[in-house]
Design an enzyme around this catalytic site. Sequence first.
Site, PDB file in Angstrom:
ATOM      1  N   GLU A  12      -7.700   4.635  15.847  1.00 31.95           N
ATOM      2  CA  GLU A  12      -7.328   3.223  15.764  1.00 31.95           C
ATOM      3  C   GLU A  12      -6.500   2.817  16.967  1.00 31.95           C
ATOM      4  OE1 GLU A  12      -5.015   1.948  12.428  1.00 31.95           O
ATOM      5  OE2 GLU A  12      -6.161   3.147  11.018  1.00 31.95           O
ATOM      6  N   GLU A  41      -2.727  -8.555   7.062  1.00 32.04           N
ATOM      7  CA  GLU A  41      -3.177  -8.236   8.422  1.00 32.04           C
ATOM      8  C   GLU A  41      -4.117  -9.282   9.020  1.00 32.04           C
ATOM      9  OE1 GLU A  41      -2.319  -3.694   8.823  1.00 32.04           O
ATOM     10  OE2 GLU A  41      -4.212  -3.949   7.770  1.00 32.04           O
ATOM     11  N   LYS A  42      -4.071 -10.495   8.480  1.00 31.61           N
ATOM     12  CA  LYS A  42      -5.010 -11.499   9.007  1.00 31.61           C
ATOM     13  C   LYS A  42      -4.658 -11.944  10.421  1.00 31.61           C
ATOM     14  CE  LYS A  42      -2.881 -15.239   6.318  1.00 31.61           C
ATOM     15  NZ  LYS A  42      -2.130 -14.327   5.426  1.00 31.61           N
ATOM     16  N   ASN A  80      -4.944   7.673   4.837  1.00 27.12           N
ATOM     17  CA  ASN A  80      -4.670   6.869   6.042  1.00 27.12           C
ATOM     18  C   ASN A  80      -3.216   7.032   6.445  1.00 27.12           C
ATOM     19  OD1 ASN A  80      -5.704   4.754   7.921  1.00 27.12           O
ATOM     20  ND2 ASN A  80      -3.947   3.638   7.094  1.00 27.12           N
ATOM     21  N   GLU A  81      -2.991   7.449   7.652  1.00 29.79           N
ATOM     22  CA  GLU A  81      -1.626   7.545   8.187  1.00 29.79           C
ATOM     23  C   GLU A  81      -0.657   8.059   7.128  1.00 29.79           C
ATOM     24  OE1 GLU A  81      -0.664   3.796  10.055  1.00 29.79           O
ATOM     25  OE2 GLU A  81      -1.838   4.323  11.819  1.00 29.79           O
ATOM     26  N   TRP A  88       2.548  -6.906  13.337  1.00 31.86           N
ATOM     27  CA  TRP A  88       3.718  -6.336  12.667  1.00 31.86           C
ATOM     28  C   TRP A  88       4.917  -6.150  13.593  1.00 31.86           C
ATOM     29  CZ3 TRP A  88       4.222  -1.751  15.275  1.00 31.86           C
ATOM     30  CH2 TRP A  88       3.054  -1.156  15.744  1.00 31.86           C
ATOM     31  N   HIS A 103      -3.694  -9.810  12.687  1.00 34.67           N
ATOM     32  CA  HIS A 103      -3.917  -8.628  13.526  1.00 34.67           C
ATOM     33  C   HIS A 103      -5.295  -8.787  14.152  1.00 34.67           C
ATOM     34  CE1 HIS A 103      -4.494  -4.433  14.636  1.00 34.67           C
ATOM     35  NE2 HIS A 103      -3.303  -4.115  14.198  1.00 34.67           N
ATOM     36  N   ARG A 113       0.855  -1.187   0.000  1.00 34.59           N
ATOM     37  CA  ARG A 113       0.000   0.000   0.000  1.00 34.59           C
ATOM     38  C   ARG A 113       0.890   1.236   0.000  1.00 34.59           C
ATOM     39  NH1 ARG A 113      -2.656   0.134   6.141  1.00 34.59           N
ATOM     40  NH2 ARG A 113      -0.792  -0.488   7.213  1.00 34.59           N
TER      41      ARG A 113
HETATM   42  C1  GLA Z   1      -2.277   1.289  10.996  1.00 35.34           C
HETATM   43  C2  GLA Z   1      -3.127   1.377   9.748  1.00 35.34           C
HETATM   44  C3  GLA Z   1      -4.141   0.294   9.647  1.00 35.34           C
HETATM   45  C4  GLA Z   1      -3.555  -1.030  10.049  1.00 35.34           C
HETATM   46  C5  GLA Z   1      -2.973  -0.907  11.434  1.00 35.34           C
HETATM   47  C6  GLA Z   1      -2.405  -2.199  11.942  1.00 35.34           C
HETATM   48  O1  GLA Z   1      -2.805   1.961  12.040  1.00 35.34           O
HETATM   49  O2  GLA Z   1      -3.771   2.616   9.643  1.00 35.34           O
HETATM   50  O3  GLA Z   1      -4.599   0.253   8.311  1.00 35.34           O
HETATM   51  O4  GLA Z   1      -2.564  -1.387   9.147  1.00 35.34           O
HETATM   52  O5  GLA Z   1      -1.930   0.024  11.403  1.00 35.34           O
HETATM   53  O6  GLA Z   1      -1.892  -2.069  13.232  1.00 35.34           O
END
Ligand code: GLA
Length: 677
Positions: free
Chosen positions: A316, A364-365, A158-159, A324, A367, A120
């Site tokens: 979040e 992320e499965k 996002n971030e 991770w 997570h 991404r």
């Molecule tokens: C970040 C991202 C999410 C996800 C989380 C996992 O916060 O914004 O999309 O990847 O990390 O911890």
Amino acid sequence: MPVDPPRSASGWGRIPRLTFGGDYNPEQWDPQVWKEDVRLMQEAGVNLVTLGVFAWSWIEPEQDRFDFSGMDQVVELLHSGGIRIDLATPSASPPPWFSENFPEALPMDQYGRRLRHGSRQAFCASSGAYRERTAMVVEQLAQRYAHHPAVVMWHVGNEFGGYNIHCYCPSSAAAFRSWLMHRHGSLEDLNQAWGTSFWSQRYSAWSQVYPPGSTPGRVNPAQQLDFYRFSSDAQLECYRAERDLISRYAPQTPVTTNFMAGTFKWVDYFRWAPEVDLVSNDHYLVAADPDNHIGLALSADLSRGLAAGRPWLLMEHSTSAVQWQPRNVAKRPGELLRNSLAHVARGSDGACFFQWRQSDSGVEKWHSAMLPHGGTATRNWREVKQLGAVLNAAAEVAGSTVEREVALLWDYESFWALEMDARPSVDMRYASEVSAWHRALWKQGVTCDIVSANMTAADLSSYRLVLVPSLYLMRQSTADALTAYTQAGGHVVVGPFSGVVDAQDRVLPGSYPGMLRDLLGLRIDEFLPLAENAAVALDDGSVGHFWTERVEARGATVEVTFTNGPAAGGPAVLHHRVGRGLVRYAATRFEAAALDGLLTRALDEAGCAPCVPGAGEGVEAVRRLNGERSWLFVLNHTDRPARIDCHGVDLLSGGEADGSFSLAPGGAAVIREQSAG
Ligand code: GLA
């Protein structure tokens, strides 16, 4: 690139609070699952989801072919289920067709290698193609959903910058040059600012100027610093373009983007904060840190500083493990509740998660999520439901502010500058200095705002004590604000290696620390870092690590002296009375107990008390205030019962606190306080 004045903040608008929910990625699932999702969201008390963060290839499967049929259905399902929507733009993850059609928009690393698709954030923030295609998809979304009654907030990208902050491609080089022209005006001024007389780096044409990629030797530090500023601003430009587009269609709906305050180094969130209608933040615990709840508090205190003391939103965090880190330790029973309430205690008006339903494929499965692989027959789900009920029970705290008397200054540029290479010691790290000082306050039960180093004296005047850990790079305005604040009666503590260079990483003339000599009443003859793992003794019995300085008092009073090491016999701690205030300087990194001692003394002198005196080690107490009303959040991070002095009623258990309140090991309470009388 100037930053506009703060938006006429639409604030929280129609966002339900306390907000409870998470990222919802329905495109990963069959439509049959969507109905169950909404039913279970209702069961858990979810009131808001962030929809569509990574949905670009769902809504534009091929270039210029938009398909909103799935998203339309989901929006209606959520709406009919009473779940509000924080609608995300999908710009954090352009689809494969984008990379294929616009390969020049892929980011380039410092060695000149183009990165590939398959993850991404595979884009360069300065790419024209990226910005154009983003604008097209965002406009489609905004046109379609701006007036939908369920959409109460917009979530841009996002971030930002998480994986692609520093791009070295030709588009970035061109944008960097324009940014530099704007910042410095002329090539002559750039040469001056970057000190290019050193090592024959003098530029005679703009075409010679590049991002500081891979070079044979060390790169010009002022060039690096400007590149870091540019990179943060390039991402900010992307955010602003999307936000402005959304606001054309939905001017009343708040717009935000999720920050990573306290854990991400490369975005200057103090420049971003005035650009969002409400500050939102993501935070994940470091599993390997047994005190990771203190790191959580730092991130929350910085989020509140970014929000200028107003409520912010935890966008979040995780219900249990992430995937991770090297060892992804699951949260212990009760930890989810304590973590969530710790954020709320520190000013978040809600607790949201990544993500609603745990993925069954992709990176992320493993997570955790609100609804785990095992469904509703899991501990995780039970704790999520419990949290939904707790946030509902504590909803009356929404809109209140956090009680605090201490400010801790934070500066991203100083962070970047201090941690560059070719410094006196690799052991002097900005983030660890700030964390050590923040941790000492946390242990004392004292809440602090982490605020911008660009505060004015008027901004600082609401604090009794201002802490300045290792603020290596300093602007004159900061030194002036600290001086005026002290003269007016404020108390300040300054850490080692502060006020040494200006905004171009240029050493200030005269003896160190050029920016603070007069305020501190001292001069530093030489910085004297220690060898690896070496320590020095001080005459009060304490120990200093990795850093010492040869200090001469010039008006300041010496409190503590180095007894050995390269600065033996010289001052290690001094204080200086300035006007009606007091400033103290520490010329080493103290071991934890000594730092506690130093800050306790400063807290006492400034008249700052812990939130609840005698709460006990490992028991976190933070107060939120709204006019005459107050709520005491108490979190027991230990495996022992705790007892705290307070009067009121616990919103979670309904239990009365009549002078004292006991908390089970690992327990949490939100006490609506009554005055003792
Ligand atoms: C970040 C991202 C999410 C996800 C989380 C996992 O916060 O914004 O999309 O990847 O990390 O911890």
